[in-house]
Write an enzyme that holds these catalytic residues in place. Structure first.
Site, short mmCIF file in Angstrom:
data_model
loop_
_atom_site.label_atom_id
_atom_site.label_comp_id
_atom_site.label_asym_id
_atom_site.label_seq_id
_atom_site.Cartn_x
_atom_site.Cartn_y
_atom_site.Cartn_z
N ASP A 43 63.03 7.48 -9.84
CA ASP A 43 61.69 7.52 -10.52
C ASP A 43 60.84 7.77 -9.05
O ASP A 43 59.59 7.24 -9.91
CB ASP A 43 60.90 6.05 -11.61
CG ASP A 43 62.50 6.24 -12.13
OD1 ASP A 43 63.34 6.57 -12.79
OD2 ASP A 43 63.07 4.45 -12.03
N GLU A 82 59.65 9.50 -22.49
CA GLU A 82 59.19 8.19 -20.94
C GLU A 82 58.36 8.42 -19.48
O GLU A 82 58.51 9.82 -20.24
CB GLU A 82 60.48 7.07 -21.05
CG GLU A 82 61.72 7.83 -20.27
CD GLU A 82 62.95 7.00 -19.95
OE1 GLU A 82 63.33 5.93 -20.44
OE2 GLU A 82 64.01 8.05 -19.54
#
Length: 521
Positions: free
Chosen positions: A25, A194
């Site tokens: 991420d 997300e």
């Protein structure tokens, strides 16, 4: 210095991934001519790794922003599905800022004047369960500040939705109750939205956000003239005809030369979420186009930037002065008595007060010595490449029956090779493993004597994260056991680990000394 992997091809081009390890991420920011990147660290400590590059291709690890995961008591044991999820890194008002969502506690924030710190203590900006993937925006045009976050269904029962707030300029308070900016249940074909990253560009509020799931998804872009919406959407990066599955979740950055680039991850099983670099441009309608017409590139010219030495995050370690390098983390908040920076032992003591080289770990007494997955005192680092060999020297300084230390590949299943003190205190070489569903380790091979309590340990990793263990106890390297296929945890890649334990009891149980940790490709 040995480098198991480099993305720089040395001819003005690079190959993907630019970070071939589990930097999950990623988010990136530019300050002047320097680029900085952070990534998820979940329950490991120290957390929030900080990497630096001048050209977005050659990266070095410069430190961590979070000494311990808070609340500290909740992370005294390994929690690989909790802690620091999908952080956002920004620079505003002369300070670096990192926001992240802890799925069990809420949105947290830290900041510092300099990237090397000191960083402020974590501030809980939005307490509650299920808030993840938080990103701030300071609008330079209006002076307003905003926050956007996603939701974890496992904690809140909500997913596929992005929520936005107005925020105080100091990043310490939210100024409203929040509202849904994007409900992807209303967008045909979109699911698991997300990882939002919030930007201001060309008169629009932009939200870069992935959808479709980690293994199979795509990167989306949303834009609106007003922060509250409504937002238009478009898919701006997808696998297409390439072999880069699920290319999404990352950060857009504009370089000092005015070029736009996008860093994102690709999920690769036991190797974790490796990081790719994609060129980015804007089309005639003002939408971003990432990669080669929306598909990932495998090679490309490097970003226009001053020449930078070829570099990659460190893997090797001589443990100078008894300390470990920045590439290592504990599997949970560290035990204060797990190691010492000043080992003193025959033949390795320092001169003129200088600590000796080598990492000395205390054989910590624990009832969980049978299962490395339960221990906070395992020192770990990422698998550095698809294929590599790692070695380390080990000395066991203990005659406590059951005291042991070794080199491990640690995931949902684990396997290790190392030394253990037998019933009579004599050290022997052992090799053990545990399957994913197993509650205790088993022997992977027969034990053999280890004269002097010394061994050089080796793991050879080939494609598919298949691991072959061997050891040299004085008569050359000899293979041990069957090939072990490394496995990830739910969100975290398999890890290399060093550890030392002893059975539950009282009193000191000795120490283990690790020296000359090397990885070759």
């Amino acid at each position: 210095m040995n480098r198991p992997w480099t993305a720089d091809l040395g001819n003005g081009t690079y190959r993907n991934p630019v970070l071939n390890a589990d930097w999950s991420d990623p988010d990136v920011v530019r300050v002047g001519a320097d680029h900085y990147l952070t990534a998820s660290s979940f329950g490991r400590a120290p957390g929030l790794p900080l990497l630096h590059s001048r050209d977005l291709v050659n990266w070095t690890l410069v430190g961590h922003a979070l000494d311990r995961v808070e609340p500290a008591a909740d992370f005294a044991r390994p929690r690989h599905d909790a802690g620091v999820w999908a952080p956002s890194l920004r620079h505003h008002a002369g300070r670096f800022w990192i926001f992240w969502g802890d799925p069990d506690h809420g949105v947290q924030q830290i900041n510092a004047e300099h990237i090397e710190g000191p960083w402020s203590a974590p501030h809980l900006l939005k307490p509650g369960r299920g808030y993840i993937d938080a990103c701030p925006l300071w609008d330079e045009e209006t002076g307003e500040a905003y926050l956007v976050h996603a939701w974890a269904k496992s904690r809140s029962g909500i997913k596929n939705r992005l929520t936005g707030h107005r925020m105080s300029a100091d990043g310490r308070a939210l100024l409203d109750e929040g509202r849904t900016l994007i409900d992807a249940d209303r967008i045909p074909g979109w699911f698991t939205l997300e990882g939002p990253k919030l930007h201001r560009h060309d008169g629009y509020f932009w939200i870069f956000a992935p959808a479709g799931g980690v293994e199979t998804g795509w990167q989306g872009a949303f834009r609106s003239r007003d922060f509250s919406g409504p937002y238009e959407e478009r898919v701006v990066l997808a696998q297409g005809r390439t072999d880069v599955n699920g290319p999404h979740q990352g950060g857009w950055v504009r370089t000092a030369a005015g070029e736009d680039w996008f860093l994102h991850f690709q999920a690769r099983g036991a190797y974790g979420r490796v990081v790719h670099l994609q060129p980015m441009r804007w089309d005639a309608e003002g939408w971003p186009v990432i990669g080669d017409a929306g598909e990932p590139v495998s090679t490309h010219r490097k970003p226009a930037a001053p020449e930078q030495p070829v570099a990659a995050p460190a893997v090797d370690d001589d443990f100078p002065g008894g300390a470990h390098g920045k590439q290592w983390q504990w599997t949970a908040n560290p035990c204060t008595d797990a190691w010492t920076e000043e080992p003193q032992y025959p033949g390795h003591s320092g001169h003129s007060g200088r600590p000796a080289d080598g990492l000395r770990l205390t054989c910590l007494r624990t009832p969980d010595a049978h299962d490395l997955r339960l221990l906070p005192n395992v020192l770990v680092q990422r698998l550095p490449a698809e294929e590599f060999t790692v070695e380390v020297d080990l000395e066991l300084h203990s005659d406590e029956p059951g005291a042991k230390a070794g080199l491990a590949v640690l995931g949902d299943a684990f396997c290790w090779i190392g030394l253990e003190a037998g019933a009579d205190g004599t050290p022997r070489l052992v090799h053990r493993y545990a399957e994913g569903a197993a509650e205790s380790e088993r022997d992977a091979a027969g034990a053999r004597a280890s004269p002097g309590g010394r061994a050089r340990l080796r793991i050879e990793v080939t494609a598919g994260a298949r691991c072959r263990f061997s050891a040299d106890t004085g008569d050359g390297f000899r293979p041990s056991g069957q090939v072990f296929a490394a496995t990830p945890w739910r969100w975290v890649a398999a890890l290399l680990g060093l550890f030392a334990t002893a059975p539950a009891g009282t009193g000191p149980a000795g120490t283990a000394l690790f020296t000359t940790f090397r990885a070759t490709h």
